[in-house]
Design a protein around this motif. Structure first.
Motif, PDB file in Angstrom:
ATOM      1  N   VAL A   1       0.828  -1.211   0.000  1.00 22.24           N
ATOM      2  CA  VAL A   1       0.000   0.000   0.000  1.00 22.24           C
ATOM      3  C   VAL A   1       0.864   1.263   0.000  1.00 22.24           C
ATOM      4  O   VAL A   1       0.349   2.363   0.210  1.00 22.24           O
ATOM      5  CB  VAL A   1      -0.964   0.017   1.209  1.00 22.24           C
ATOM      6  N   GLY A   2       2.159   1.104  -0.235  1.00 25.09           N
ATOM      7  CA  GLY A   2       3.074   2.242  -0.159  1.00 25.09           C
ATOM      8  C   GLY A   2       2.753   3.355  -1.130  1.00 25.09           C
ATOM      9  O   GLY A   2       3.036   4.530  -0.850  1.00 25.09           O
ATOM     10  N   ASP A   3       2.158   3.021  -2.274  1.00 23.99           N
ATOM     11  CA  ASP A   3       1.841   4.051  -3.264  1.00 23.99           C
ATOM     12  C   ASP A   3       0.620   4.876  -2.885  1.00 23.99           C
ATOM     13  O   ASP A   3       0.320   5.884  -3.533  1.00 23.99           O
ATOM     14  CB  ASP A   3       1.612   3.403  -4.637  1.00 23.99           C
ATOM     15  N   ARG A   4      -0.063   4.481  -1.809  1.00 26.18           N
ATOM     16  CA  ARG A   4      -1.264   5.215  -1.369  1.00 26.18           C
ATOM     17  C   ARG A   4      -1.086   5.872  -0.011  1.00 26.18           C
ATOM     18  O   ARG A   4      -2.050   6.338   0.589  1.00 26.18           O
ATOM     19  CB  ARG A   4      -2.470   4.259  -1.335  1.00 26.18           C
ATOM     20  N   LEU A   5       0.162   5.896   0.474  1.00 25.74           N
ATOM     21  CA  LEU A   5       0.432   6.464   1.784  1.00 25.74           C
ATOM     22  C   LEU A   5       1.516   7.525   1.699  1.00 25.74           C
ATOM     23  O   LEU A   5       2.599   7.282   1.166  1.00 25.74           O
ATOM     24  CB  LEU A   5       0.887   5.363   2.756  1.00 25.74           C
ATOM     25  N   VAL A   6       1.221   8.703   2.225  1.00 25.33           N
ATOM     26  CA  VAL A   6       2.183   9.805   2.294  1.00 25.33           C
ATOM     27  C   VAL A   6       2.428  10.101   3.768  1.00 25.33           C
ATOM     28  O   VAL A   6       1.469  10.255   4.547  1.00 25.33           O
ATOM     29  CB  VAL A   6       1.659  11.064   1.581  1.00 25.33           C
ATOM     30  N   LEU A   7       3.705  10.208   4.147  1.00 26.52           N
ATOM     31  CA  LEU A   7       4.063  10.464   5.536  1.00 26.52           C
ATOM     32  C   LEU A   7       4.784  11.800   5.658  1.00 26.52           C
ATOM     33  O   LEU A   7       5.614  12.141   4.821  1.00 26.52           O
ATOM     34  CB  LEU A   7       4.951   9.339   6.069  1.00 26.52           C
ATOM     35  N   HIS A   8       4.443  12.543   6.716  1.00 29.16           N
ATOM     36  CA  HIS A   8       5.032  13.855   6.959  1.00 29.16           C
ATOM     37  C   HIS A   8       5.716  13.838   8.321  1.00 29.16           C
ATOM     38  O   HIS A   8       5.078  13.513   9.334  1.00 29.16           O
ATOM     39  CB  HIS A   8       3.959  14.943   6.974  1.00 29.16           C
ATOM     40  N   ARG A   9       6.996  14.221   8.347  1.00 29.09           N
ATOM     41  CA  ARG A   9       7.689  14.337   9.623  1.00 29.09           C
ATOM     42  C   ARG A   9       7.637  15.794  10.062  1.00 29.09           C
ATOM     43  O   ARG A   9       8.410  16.636   9.604  1.00 29.09           O
ATOM     44  CB  ARG A   9       9.139  13.875   9.513  1.00 29.09           C
ATOM     45  N   GLN A  10       6.687  16.096  10.926  1.00 29.65           N
ATOM     46  CA  GLN A  10       6.541  17.452  11.433  1.00 29.65           C
ATOM     47  C   GLN A  10       5.635  17.462  12.652  1.00 29.65           C
ATOM     48  O   GLN A  10       4.980  16.458  12.972  1.00 29.65           O
ATOM     49  CB  GLN A  10       5.980  18.385  10.361  1.00 29.65           C
ATOM     50  N   ASP A  11       5.598  18.577  13.323  1.00 26.61           N
ATOM     51  CA  ASP A  11       4.735  18.767  14.484  1.00 26.61           C
ATOM     52  C   ASP A  11       3.279  18.716  14.027  1.00 26.61           C
ATOM     53  O   ASP A  11       2.865  19.478  13.142  1.00 26.61           O
ATOM     54  CB  ASP A  11       5.058  20.119  15.112  1.00 26.61           C
ATOM     55  N   VAL A  12       2.492  17.827  14.634  1.00 28.61           N
ATOM     56  CA  VAL A  12       1.110  17.678  14.187  1.00 28.61           C
ATOM     57  C   VAL A  12       0.309  18.958  14.398  1.00 28.61           C
ATOM     58  O   VAL A  12      -0.619  19.251  13.632  1.00 28.61           O
ATOM     59  CB  VAL A  12       0.408  16.511  14.920  1.00 28.61           C
ATOM     60  N   SER A  13       0.646  19.740  15.423  1.00 37.51           N
ATOM     61  CA  SER A  13      -0.128  20.945  15.704  1.00 37.51           C
ATOM     62  C   SER A  13       0.065  22.020  14.642  1.00 37.51           C
ATOM     63  O   SER A  13      -0.727  22.963  14.557  1.00 37.51           O
ATOM     64  CB  SER A  13       0.248  21.510  17.075  1.00 37.51           C
ATOM     65  N   ALA A  14       1.107  21.869  13.807  1.00 33.98           N
ATOM     66  CA  ALA A  14       1.367  22.846  12.750  1.00 33.98           C
ATOM     67  C   ALA A  14       0.983  22.325  11.369  1.00 33.98           C
ATOM     68  O   ALA A  14       1.184  23.022  10.371  1.00 33.98           O
ATOM     69  CB  ALA A  14       2.842  23.243  12.762  1.00 33.98           C
ATOM     70  N   PHE A  15       0.410  21.129  11.295  1.00 39.84           N
ATOM     71  CA  PHE A  15       0.122  20.524   9.995  1.00 39.84           C
ATOM     72  C   PHE A  15      -1.058  21.211   9.307  1.00 39.84           C
ATOM     73  O   PHE A  15      -2.080  21.497   9.923  1.00 39.84           O
ATOM     74  CB  PHE A  15      -0.193  19.037  10.157  1.00 39.84           C
ATOM     75  N   THR A  16      -0.884  21.475   8.017  1.00 31.62           N
ATOM     76  CA  THR A  16      -1.958  22.004   7.182  1.00 31.62           C
ATOM     77  C   THR A  16      -2.036  21.179   5.910  1.00 31.62           C
ATOM     78  O   THR A  16      -1.085  20.474   5.556  1.00 31.62           O
ATOM     79  CB  THR A  16      -1.732  23.482   6.820  1.00 31.62           C
ATOM     80  N   ALA A  17      -3.157  21.249   5.223  1.00 26.68           N
ATOM     81  CA  ALA A  17      -3.329  20.486   3.989  1.00 26.68           C
ATOM     82  C   ALA A  17      -4.134  21.306   2.995  1.00 26.68           C
ATOM     83  O   ALA A  17      -4.970  22.135   3.377  1.00 26.68           O
ATOM     84  CB  ALA A  17      -4.025  19.161   4.268  1.00 26.68           C
ATOM     85  N   ALA A  18      -3.879  21.045   1.710  1.00 26.78           N
ATOM     86  CA  ALA A  18      -4.593  21.778   0.664  1.00 26.78           C
ATOM     87  C   ALA A  18      -6.047  21.352   0.560  1.00 26.78           C
ATOM     88  O   ALA A  18      -6.920  22.152   0.212  1.00 26.78           O
ATOM     89  CB  ALA A  18      -3.881  21.573  -0.678  1.00 26.78           C
ATOM     90  N   GLU A  19      -6.321  20.082   0.860  1.00 29.75           N
ATOM     91  CA  GLU A  19      -7.673  19.549   0.758  1.00 29.75           C
ATOM     92  C   GLU A  19      -8.048  18.867   2.071  1.00 29.75           C
ATOM     93  O   GLU A  19      -7.199  18.292   2.744  1.00 29.75           O
ATOM     94  CB  GLU A  19      -7.775  18.537  -0.392  1.00 29.75           C
ATOM     95  N   PRO A  20      -9.341  18.911   2.439  1.00 31.55           N
ATOM     96  CA  PRO A  20      -9.771  18.241   3.677  1.00 31.55           C
ATOM     97  C   PRO A  20      -9.828  16.727   3.488  1.00 31.55           C
ATOM     98  O   PRO A  20      -9.764  16.214   2.364  1.00 31.55           O
ATOM     99  CB  PRO A  20     -11.157  18.830   3.921  1.00 31.55           C
ATOM    100  N   PHE A  21     -10.006  16.023   4.587  1.00 32.54           N
ATOM    101  CA  PHE A  21      -9.979  14.560   4.591  1.00 32.54           C
ATOM    102  C   PHE A  21     -11.331  14.002   5.018  1.00 32.54           C
ATOM    103  O   PHE A  21     -12.037  14.584   5.844  1.00 32.54           O
ATOM    104  CB  PHE A  21      -8.890  14.055   5.542  1.00 32.54           C
ATOM    105  N   ASP A  22     -11.664  12.829   4.471  1.00 32.19           N
ATOM    106  CA  ASP A  22     -12.925  12.172   4.821  1.00 32.19           C
ATOM    107  C   ASP A  22     -12.883  11.550   6.216  1.00 32.19           C
ATOM    108  O   ASP A  22     -13.924  11.403   6.858  1.00 32.19           O
ATOM    109  CB  ASP A  22     -13.247  11.083   3.795  1.00 32.19           C
TER     110      ASP A  22
END
Length: 253
Positions: free
Chosen positions: A85-106
């Motif tokens: 499933v590696g092609d469908r998973l993106v991982l971010h190494r950062q503080d979760v409280s500062a995370f932003t995204a261009a699109e919302p999640f279901d």
């Protein structure tokens, strides 16, 4: 040995990294995930086990995970590749409280990581900002089953009792759709796995073995008899009037 690596070793035999068994995790995911393709986000994903299991049962879904612990993210990458499933998973190494995204999640998850936001309600506020209309949240946090000792509060934090915890969520506009109270077996299995896995991999390292011993003593003598863990599937009622309680024509989750 740093704290992140200790955590990774301690969760080696309990990859869900929270006091829930496999059946409970499957039931929570089944009720929260859309039936077709979905986007998912785990805030404080650790080794990514929630997302990996969700991707396995929803072949069209895509997921992102956020965490600061590089050993845990490395594990998630390896497991994603091994499970295909590696092609469908993106991982971010950062503080979760500062995370932003261009699109919302279901679906937004935050199980056992609410401390990264300063507590349950701040964690849910962050989830709300990242949640798509009609989406779901899975959140897991502690509560006190009975009056805690001062030592237990010092070790784990200042939780409320179960009813007060749920009242706080509903007052904040969240609608509980499903929930799981971790059983004594699940709670004990998690603690024995945490301390045992760490000890087994550090028998020749007295400093690391001491960490396992200190944790076990804190659990058995400090909080075992008063700590509980609640995991909920939530809908955001503050912006979804069609899902308000009492609406018999509201769409089913």
């Amino acid at each position: 040995m740093n704290r992140d690596l200790i955590s990774r070793l301690a969760h080696a035999d309990h990859p869900i990294a929270a006091p829930l068994g496999d059946e409970a995790v499957a039931a929570l995911l089944d009720r929260a995930l859309p039936r077709d393709g979905a986007t998912m986000l785990d805030l404080g994903c650790g080794g990514g086990e929630w997302l990996l299991r969700a991707l396995a049962v929803r072949p069209e879904a895509r997921a992102e995970g956020v965490d600061l612990a590089e050993p845990a993210l490395d594990h998630a990458r390896r497991e994603a590749g091994r499970r295909g499933v590696g092609d469908r998973l993106v991982l971010h190494r950062q503080d979760v409280s500062a995370f932003t995204a261009a699109e919302p999640f279901d679906l937004v998850l935050c199980v056992g990581s609410t401390h990264a936001f300063g507590g349950l309600l701040p964690a849910l506020a962050a989830a709300r900002r990242l949640l798509a209309p009609g989406g779901r949240v899975i959140v897991g946090d502690g509560y006190w089953e009975c009056e805690p000792s001062p030592e237990a509060v010092e070790m784990l934090g200042d939780f409320a009792d179960l009813a007060t915890t749920v009242d706080a969520l509903t007052t904040d506009g969240w609608i509980p759709l499903y929930g799981h109270l971790s059983t004594r077996q699940e709670l004990d299995d998690y603690e024995w796995s945490w301390t045992g896995s760490l000890a087994a991999q550090a028998l020749d390292q007295p400093d690391v073995l001491a960490v396992a011993t200190e944790h076990r003593n804190g659990w058995l003598r400090g909080y075992r008899d008063c700590f509980g863990f609640l995991t909920l599937t939530l809908a955001d009622g503050s912006r979804s009037p069609e899902a308000a309680p009492g609406r018999l024509d509201a769409p089913l989750p």
